[in-house]
Design a protein around this motif. Sequence first.
Motif, short mmCIF file in Angstrom:
data_model
loop_
_atom_site.label_atom_id
_atom_site.label_comp_id
_atom_site.label_asym_id
_atom_site.label_seq_id
_atom_site.Cartn_x
_atom_site.Cartn_y
_atom_site.Cartn_z
N TRP A 144 47.42 47.22 42.18
CA TRP A 144 48.20 48.45 42.14
C TRP A 144 49.39 48.24 41.20
O TRP A 144 49.93 47.14 41.10
CB TRP A 144 48.72 48.82 43.53
CG TRP A 144 47.64 49.18 44.51
CD1 TRP A 144 46.81 48.33 45.18
CD2 TRP A 144 47.26 50.50 44.90
NE1 TRP A 144 45.94 49.02 45.97
CE2 TRP A 144 46.20 50.36 45.83
CE3 TRP A 144 47.72 51.77 44.58
CZ2 TRP A 144 45.60 51.46 46.43
CZ3 TRP A 144 47.13 52.87 45.17
CH2 TRP A 144 46.08 52.71 46.08
N LEU A 145 49.80 49.32 40.55
CA LEU A 145 51.00 49.29 39.72
C LEU A 145 51.77 50.58 39.97
O LEU A 145 51.33 51.66 39.58
CB LEU A 145 50.66 49.17 38.23
CG LEU A 145 51.85 49.18 37.27
CD1 LEU A 145 52.70 47.93 37.46
CD2 LEU A 145 51.39 49.28 35.82
N ASN A 146 52.92 50.44 40.68
CA ASN A 146 53.75 51.61 40.99
C ASN A 146 52.94 52.73 41.63
O ASN A 146 53.05 53.91 41.27
CB ASN A 146 54.45 52.12 39.73
CG ASN A 146 55.42 51.11 39.15
OD1 ASN A 146 55.97 50.29 39.86
ND2 ASN A 146 55.62 51.16 37.85
N GLY A 147 52.11 52.35 42.59
CA GLY A 147 51.30 53.33 43.30
C GLY A 147 50.03 53.73 42.59
O GLY A 147 49.26 54.56 43.11
N LEU A 148 49.77 53.15 41.42
CA LEU A 148 48.57 53.49 40.64
C LEU A 148 47.50 52.42 40.87
O LEU A 148 47.70 51.26 40.55
CB LEU A 148 48.94 53.55 39.15
CG LEU A 148 47.86 54.01 38.17
CD1 LEU A 148 47.56 55.48 38.39
CD2 LEU A 148 48.32 53.76 36.75
N PRO A 149 46.33 52.80 41.42
CA PRO A 149 45.26 51.81 41.63
C PRO A 149 44.61 51.42 40.29
O PRO A 149 44.31 52.28 39.47
CB PRO A 149 44.27 52.53 42.54
CG PRO A 149 44.50 53.99 42.30
CD PRO A 149 45.95 54.14 41.94
N LEU A 150 44.42 50.12 40.08
CA LEU A 150 43.86 49.60 38.84
C LEU A 150 42.59 48.81 39.12
O LEU A 150 42.48 48.12 40.14
CB LEU A 150 44.87 48.69 38.14
CG LEU A 150 46.21 49.29 37.71
CD1 LEU A 150 47.10 48.22 37.10
CD2 LEU A 150 46.00 50.43 36.73
N TRP A 151 41.66 48.89 38.18
CA TRP A 151 40.43 48.08 38.24
C TRP A 151 40.21 47.48 36.86
O TRP A 151 40.20 48.18 35.85
CB TRP A 151 39.23 48.97 38.64
CG TRP A 151 37.92 48.23 38.69
CD1 TRP A 151 37.71 46.92 39.01
CD2 TRP A 151 36.62 48.78 38.40
NE1 TRP A 151 36.38 46.61 38.94
CE2 TRP A 151 35.69 47.73 38.58
CE3 TRP A 151 36.17 50.04 38.02
CZ2 TRP A 151 34.33 47.93 38.38
CZ3 TRP A 151 34.82 50.24 37.83
CH2 TRP A 151 33.90 49.18 38.01
N ARG A 152 40.03 46.14 36.84
CA ARG A 152 39.81 45.41 35.59
C ARG A 152 38.48 44.66 35.70
O ARG A 152 38.45 43.47 36.04
CB ARG A 152 40.94 44.42 35.34
CG ARG A 152 42.34 45.06 35.33
CD ARG A 152 43.40 44.00 35.10
NE ARG A 152 44.75 44.53 35.11
CZ ARG A 152 45.54 44.56 36.17
NH1 ARG A 152 45.09 44.12 37.36
NH2 ARG A 152 46.77 45.04 36.09
N PRO A 153 37.37 45.30 35.39
CA PRO A 153 36.05 44.69 35.63
C PRO A 153 35.67 43.59 34.66
O PRO A 153 34.65 42.92 34.89
CB PRO A 153 35.09 45.88 35.53
CG PRO A 153 35.80 46.89 34.70
CD PRO A 153 37.26 46.71 34.96
N LEU A 154 36.42 43.37 33.57
CA LEU A 154 36.02 42.38 32.57
C LEU A 154 36.82 41.09 32.64
O LEU A 154 36.71 40.26 31.73
CB LEU A 154 36.16 42.98 31.16
CG LEU A 154 35.30 44.21 30.84
CD1 LEU A 154 35.53 44.65 29.39
CD2 LEU A 154 33.83 43.91 31.09
N LEU A 155 37.61 40.89 33.69
CA LEU A 155 38.49 39.71 33.73
C LEU A 155 37.73 38.39 33.71
O LEU A 155 38.29 37.36 33.32
CB LEU A 155 39.38 39.76 34.98
CG LEU A 155 40.67 40.56 34.90
CD1 LEU A 155 41.46 40.39 36.19
CD2 LEU A 155 41.52 40.13 33.71
#
Length: 422
Positions: A144-155
């Motif tokens: 999460w970033l400041n209430g924003l859900p994040l998805w990083r599928p290529l990490l």
Amino acid sequence: MSDAAVPRVSAAQAPPGPLLLAFSGGLDSSLLLHLLVEAGLGRRLRALHVNHQLQARSEDWAAFCRTRAEALGVPFEEIRVSVPADVNLEAGARAARYQALTERAAGATVITAHHRDDQAETVLLNLLRGAGVQGLAAMSEHSWLNGLPLWRPLLAFGRVQLEREARRRGLEWVEDPSNADISLRRNRLRHEILPRLAATWPGAPAILARTAGVMADAAALLDERAAEDARALAAARDRLPLEGLAALSRERQDNVLRWWLDQAGAPPPSLAVTGQIHGLLRAPTDREASVTWAGHTLRRYRGDLYLLHDRDLRPLSGPLDWRQGHEPPDPGLWRLLPGEGEVTLWVPPGDVQLRAFAGGERLRRHGQHQQVSELWRVAGVPPWRRRQWPLLYQEGQLVSVPMIGVADGVDRRRCRPWQLRW
């Protein structure tokens, strides 16, 4: 993961609900767009291109992104942002980008194309900034970033793997010339420092990425302990009791303070500001001491530590007229909602006026004219709130004060309760 692994995205990795891809048109996000569609996620997907308007070909890149997204049946949107001239270019562009994504997310999870090499760069950058365990944890696949859900599928994949797969597929992408500008710190790490590390330690990027995972586990344990300490202290989102905090070790104080500030959405304080905060904790209880950084202020009042945003310190301007039968005025600091609450204002029938506290006002109660400032002090109203709460007047006379009550001669039974809600 072996560098021979072929980059893939599985629908099982995806969080539920709508998805919004941050689509720059570069190698990483161009490949990711195809992988997401192939995973069967196209129906839930939108693509957003943030045009920073910093390059001569910015318009061409936006058109390229639109063409590629629409060819795959993915809804596309371009949003233009401006980076202030007086801020760091990297930080300003990133802030503008995430602000745009936040505004357009509308309940969606934002997908970014960060990969393993980005992770290694972030670990090194945070290490050189003097970041703690949380900073070295860098990025995780779901966060999460400041209430924003994040998805990083290529990490899990390196850039070499992504480029190999993109070329195998015959994909095209745009190249931003600013990515080669080694005056920017991340680019210098990418083009000069990490290649030299990899020449001596071939697995350096993967090792740094694994380190981020280890740090993430450690950070999770620290957060768990901080949450336990915060519960024991009876901490609220904007208030932290100091009596119990002082009984903790310095390390646990730092940990729970960091966690509490992060939970409230405040940016992490620098080492210098952290030192000021510890000075604030030791300040005499009769002082209204404070520490300010990045649009936030910590204030000590009556044994509690309060976290305030700049907007929380803005005084009420007025007067504000409130005609009977109309909705109550909204100054942007608070709203008046029907019913009783933690802070209640009793409103008599008829037209009234809301005025800001200036000092010296008196409310007639129990046959005496009592100073509002003293009534609020006894009630424990913090000094900064006294400049924001409205005093209610009728025909030029002070008739009601929030959290205190009504003046002599005003029938409270005929008054309507309204609660101040921030």
